[in-house]
Design a protein around this motif. Structure first.
Motif, PDB file in Angstrom:
ATOM      1  N   ALA A   1     -39.638  -9.449 -13.361  1.00  0.00           N
ATOM      2  CA  ALA A   1     -38.929  -9.357 -14.632  1.00  0.00           C
ATOM      3  C   ALA A   1     -37.422  -9.453 -14.475  1.00  0.00           C
ATOM      4  CB  ALA A   1     -39.289  -8.055 -15.342  1.00  0.00           C
ATOM      5  N   GLY A   2     -36.858  -8.924 -13.418  1.00  0.00           N
ATOM      6  CA  GLY A   2     -35.407  -8.874 -13.288  1.00  0.00           C
ATOM      7  C   GLY A   2     -34.868  -9.962 -12.392  1.00  0.00           C
ATOM      8  N   ASN A   3     -35.245 -11.189 -12.613  1.00  0.00           N
ATOM      9  CA  ASN A   3     -34.899 -12.237 -11.652  1.00  0.00           C
ATOM     10  C   ASN A   3     -33.748 -13.120 -12.099  1.00  0.00           C
ATOM     11  OD1 ASN A   3     -36.106 -14.576 -13.192  1.00  0.00           O
ATOM     12  ND2 ASN A   3     -37.862 -13.208 -13.032  1.00  0.00           N
ATOM     13  N   LEU A   4     -33.239 -13.922 -11.178  1.00  0.00           N
ATOM     14  CA  LEU A   4     -32.113 -14.813 -11.477  1.00  0.00           C
ATOM     15  C   LEU A   4     -32.525 -15.985 -12.358  1.00  0.00           C
ATOM     16  CD1 LEU A   4     -30.318 -15.050  -8.005  1.00  0.00           C
ATOM     17  CD2 LEU A   4     -29.977 -13.392  -9.851  1.00  0.00           C
ATOM     18  N   GLY A   5     -33.802 -16.257 -12.466  1.00  0.00           N
ATOM     19  CA  GLY A   5     -34.272 -17.399 -13.240  1.00  0.00           C
ATOM     20  C   GLY A   5     -34.458 -17.109 -14.716  1.00  0.00           C
ATOM     21  N   GLY A   6     -34.119 -15.924 -15.159  1.00  0.00           N
ATOM     22  CA  GLY A   6     -34.325 -15.551 -16.548  1.00  0.00           C
ATOM     23  C   GLY A   6     -33.051 -15.503 -17.348  1.00  0.00           C
ATOM     24  N   GLY A   7     -33.042 -14.639 -18.308  1.00  0.00           N
ATOM     25  CA  GLY A   7     -31.890 -14.481 -19.175  1.00  0.00           C
ATOM     26  C   GLY A   7     -31.920 -13.120 -19.818  1.00  0.00           C
ATOM     27  N   GLY A   8     -31.014 -12.900 -20.740  1.00  0.00           N
ATOM     28  CA  GLY A   8     -30.992 -11.600 -21.390  1.00  0.00           C
ATOM     29  C   GLY A   8     -29.840 -11.435 -22.343  1.00  0.00           C
ATOM     30  N   PHE A   9     -29.548 -10.184 -22.628  1.00  0.00           N
ATOM     31  CA  PHE A   9     -28.489  -9.808 -23.554  1.00  0.00           C
ATOM     32  C   PHE A   9     -27.800  -8.567 -23.001  1.00  0.00           C
ATOM     33  CE2 PHE A   9     -32.213 -11.343 -25.788  1.00  0.00           C
ATOM     34  CZ  PHE A   9     -31.695 -12.398 -26.532  1.00  0.00           C
ATOM     35  N   THR A  10     -26.529  -8.430 -23.259  1.00  0.00           N
ATOM     36  CA  THR A  10     -25.806  -7.206 -22.925  1.00  0.00           C
ATOM     37  C   THR A  10     -25.016  -6.784 -24.150  1.00  0.00           C
ATOM     38  OG1 THR A  10     -25.580  -7.804 -20.588  1.00  0.00           O
ATOM     39  CG2 THR A  10     -24.059  -6.156 -21.436  1.00  0.00           C
ATOM     40  N   VAL A  11     -25.103  -5.518 -24.475  1.00  0.00           N
ATOM     41  CA  VAL A  11     -24.294  -4.936 -25.542  1.00  0.00           C
ATOM     42  C   VAL A  11     -23.385  -3.911 -24.878  1.00  0.00           C
ATOM     43  CG1 VAL A  11     -24.300  -3.620 -27.695  1.00  0.00           C
ATOM     44  CG2 VAL A  11     -26.111  -5.289 -27.242  1.00  0.00           C
ATOM     45  N   VAL A  12     -22.087  -4.027 -25.118  1.00  0.00           N
ATOM     46  CA  VAL A  12     -21.102  -3.185 -24.459  1.00  0.00           C
ATOM     47  C   VAL A  12     -20.266  -2.459 -25.508  1.00  0.00           C
ATOM     48  CG1 VAL A  12     -19.063  -3.195 -22.958  1.00  0.00           C
ATOM     49  CG2 VAL A  12     -20.919  -4.807 -22.534  1.00  0.00           C
ATOM     50  N   ARG A  13     -20.042  -1.173 -25.260  1.00  0.00           N
ATOM     51  CA  ARG A  13     -19.041  -0.426 -26.019  1.00  0.00           C
ATOM     52  C   ARG A  13     -18.233   0.351 -25.003  1.00  0.00           C
ATOM     53  NH1 ARG A  13     -17.041   4.075 -28.176  1.00  0.00           N
ATOM     54  NH2 ARG A  13     -16.171   3.935 -30.273  1.00  0.00           N
ATOM     55  N   MET A  14     -16.987  -0.058 -24.841  1.00  0.00           N
ATOM     56  CA  MET A  14     -16.114   0.581 -23.872  1.00  0.00           C
ATOM     57  C   MET A  14     -15.540   1.871 -24.458  1.00  0.00           C
ATOM     58  SD  MET A  14     -16.401  -1.470 -21.318  1.00  0.00           S
ATOM     59  CE  MET A  14     -15.063  -1.085 -20.183  1.00  0.00           C
ATOM     60  N   ALA A  15     -15.050   2.744 -23.587  1.00  0.00           N
ATOM     61  CA  ALA A  15     -14.487   4.031 -24.018  1.00  0.00           C
ATOM     62  C   ALA A  15     -13.322   3.850 -24.978  1.00  0.00           C
ATOM     63  CB  ALA A  15     -14.053   4.841 -22.799  1.00  0.00           C
ATOM     64  N   ASP A  16     -12.597   2.720 -24.850  1.00  0.00           N
ATOM     65  CA  ASP A  16     -11.451   2.493 -25.741  1.00  0.00           C
ATOM     66  C   ASP A  16     -11.853   1.889 -27.087  1.00  0.00           C
ATOM     67  OD1 ASP A  16     -12.052  -0.165 -25.175  1.00  0.00           O
ATOM     68  OD2 ASP A  16     -10.215  -0.551 -24.038  1.00  0.00           O
ATOM     69  N   GLY A  17     -13.169   1.749 -27.317  1.00  0.00           N
ATOM     70  CA  GLY A  17     -13.647   1.249 -28.596  1.00  0.00           C
ATOM     71  C   GLY A  17     -13.959  -0.238 -28.630  1.00  0.00           C
ATOM     72  N   ARG A  18     -13.585  -0.988 -27.590  1.00  0.00           N
ATOM     73  CA  ARG A  18     -13.929  -2.412 -27.567  1.00  0.00           C
ATOM     74  C   ARG A  18     -15.442  -2.564 -27.537  1.00  0.00           C
ATOM     75  NH1 ARG A  18     -11.591  -4.811 -22.418  1.00  0.00           N
ATOM     76  NH2 ARG A  18     -11.901  -2.686 -21.697  1.00  0.00           N
ATOM     77  N   VAL A  19     -15.924  -3.526 -28.302  1.00  0.00           N
ATOM     78  CA  VAL A  19     -17.358  -3.788 -28.329  1.00  0.00           C
ATOM     79  C   VAL A  19     -17.593  -5.277 -28.131  1.00  0.00           C
ATOM     80  CG1 VAL A  19     -17.934  -1.833 -29.804  1.00  0.00           C
ATOM     81  CG2 VAL A  19     -17.386  -4.022 -30.846  1.00  0.00           C
ATOM     82  N   ALA A  20     -18.738  -5.591 -27.598  1.00  0.00           N
ATOM     83  CA  ALA A  20     -19.102  -6.995 -27.407  1.00  0.00           C
ATOM     84  C   ALA A  20     -20.603  -7.103 -27.218  1.00  0.00           C
ATOM     85  CB  ALA A  20     -18.386  -7.577 -26.198  1.00  0.00           C
ATOM     86  N   ALA A  21     -21.119  -8.254 -27.524  1.00  0.00           N
ATOM     87  CA  ALA A  21     -22.499  -8.598 -27.211  1.00  0.00           C
ATOM     88  C   ALA A  21     -22.451  -9.928 -26.485  1.00  0.00           C
ATOM     89  CB  ALA A  21     -23.333  -8.702 -28.473  1.00  0.00           C
ATOM     90  N   VAL A  22     -23.148 -10.016 -25.375  1.00  0.00           N
ATOM     91  CA  VAL A  22     -23.206 -11.247 -24.592  1.00  0.00           C
ATOM     92  C   VAL A  22     -24.655 -11.716 -24.609  1.00  0.00           C
ATOM     93  CG1 VAL A  22     -22.750 -12.323 -22.360  1.00  0.00           C
ATOM     94  CG2 VAL A  22     -21.325 -10.411 -23.131  1.00  0.00           C
ATOM     95  N   ASP A  23     -24.875 -12.934 -25.094  1.00  0.00           N
ATOM     96  CA  ASP A  23     -26.205 -13.528 -25.174  1.00  0.00           C
ATOM     97  C   ASP A  23     -26.320 -14.560 -24.061  1.00  0.00           C
ATOM     98  OD1 ASP A  23     -28.489 -15.035 -25.705  1.00  0.00           O
ATOM     99  OD2 ASP A  23     -27.968 -15.447 -27.798  1.00  0.00           O
ATOM    100  N   TYR A  24     -27.164 -14.279 -23.086  1.00  0.00           N
ATOM    101  CA  TYR A  24     -27.371 -15.229 -21.994  1.00  0.00           C
ATOM    102  C   TYR A  24     -28.854 -15.516 -21.799  1.00  0.00           C
ATOM    103  CZ  TYR A  24     -27.291 -10.674 -19.542  1.00  0.00           C
ATOM    104  OH  TYR A  24     -27.477  -9.370 -19.170  1.00  0.00           O
ATOM    105  N   ARG A  25     -29.517 -15.604 -22.928  1.00  0.00           N
ATOM    106  CA  ARG A  25     -30.931 -15.949 -22.918  1.00  0.00           C
ATOM    107  C   ARG A  25     -31.085 -17.371 -22.395  1.00  0.00           C
ATOM    108  NH1 ARG A  25     -35.600 -13.267 -22.612  1.00  0.00           N
ATOM    109  NH2 ARG A  25     -37.210 -14.582 -23.452  1.00  0.00           N
ATOM    110  N   GLU A  26     -32.208 -17.652 -21.736  1.00  0.00           N
ATOM    111  CA  GLU A  26     -32.463 -19.000 -21.235  1.00  0.00           C
ATOM    112  C   GLU A  26     -32.427 -20.002 -22.384  1.00  0.00           C
ATOM    113  OE1 GLU A  26     -35.658 -16.241 -19.448  1.00  0.00           O
ATOM    114  OE2 GLU A  26     -34.603 -16.470 -21.321  1.00  0.00           O
TER     115      GLU A  26
END
Length: 196
Positions: free
Chosen positions: A41-66
């Motif tokens: 499941a956790g391999n280099l050949g896949g993809g995914g998403f990351t949701v980030v909320r930093m302590a200073d309030g910055r937020v982001a979503a990164v979509d790296y789905r295949e």
């Protein structure tokens, strides 16, 4: 706290936190470590998403789905038998992997220590090996007939038998791939010798 589907990957994240990395560094370390210890499941050949909320309030979503390969067509999975199995198993089922690009982009934007340091635990696990746990061993047994058809057989089915729990598994080719990414960034995965 670091939580993942594999204790060794979680340990990699804790190691990065203890060495001065932030939560994003730890998450990226976990992602690359999962590619070693949780390959189904956790391999280099896949993809995914990351949701980030930093302590200073910055937020982001990164979509790296295949994504579909450039040569994909609308009807490429249509068959005379009506079975779409080709879309699930085999070379036509492969998308363009997004994991490496997404993890590297997330790290570049929000990480605090060098990528090579973040990836060091994963590289070490692949080079020095890790003990196959009962979950990975069971997965290999469950999928042995499928694995036997592809290049993974020599790694996960040595001498035609599934790796047993308690076996030490070393992945030198994966270690070389991870080291190339650590040294040169995501581009090393998508161009040049690795992509060939």
């Amino acid at each position: 706290m670091v939580v993942s589907d594999a204790r060794l990957a979680s340990d990699a994240g804790v190691e990065i936190l203890k060495s001065g990395g932030n939560a994003v560094d730890a998450a990226v370390a976990v992602g690359f470590a999962l590619a070693v210890v949780y390959p189904e499941a956790g391999n280099l050949g896949g993809g995914g998403f990351t949701v980030v909320r930093m302590a200073d309030g910055r937020v982001a979503a990164v979509d790296y789905r295949e994504t579909a390969p450039q040569g994909a067509t609308r009807d490429m999975f249509v068959s005379d038998t009506g079975t779409p199995r080709q879309s699930v198993v085999g070379p036509l089922a492969s998308g363009v992997p997004g994991s490496v690009a997404g993890l590297a982009a997330t790290h570049q934007r929000f990480g605090s220590i060098p990528l090579a340091r973040v990836m060091a635990p994963a590289i070490r696990l692949a080079e020095q090996g890790f003990v196959v746990d009962s979950g990975l061993a069971a997965s290999i047994v469950r999928h042995a007939r499928l694995i036997a058809r592809f290049a993974g057989a020599e790694v996960f089915l040595p001498s035609g038998k599934p790796l047993a729990a308690g076996t030490t598994l070393k992945l030198p080719a994966l270690a070389r791939t991870l080291r190339a990414i650590a040294d040169s960034g995501a581009a090393a995965f998508y161009s040049g010798q690795l992509s060939r």
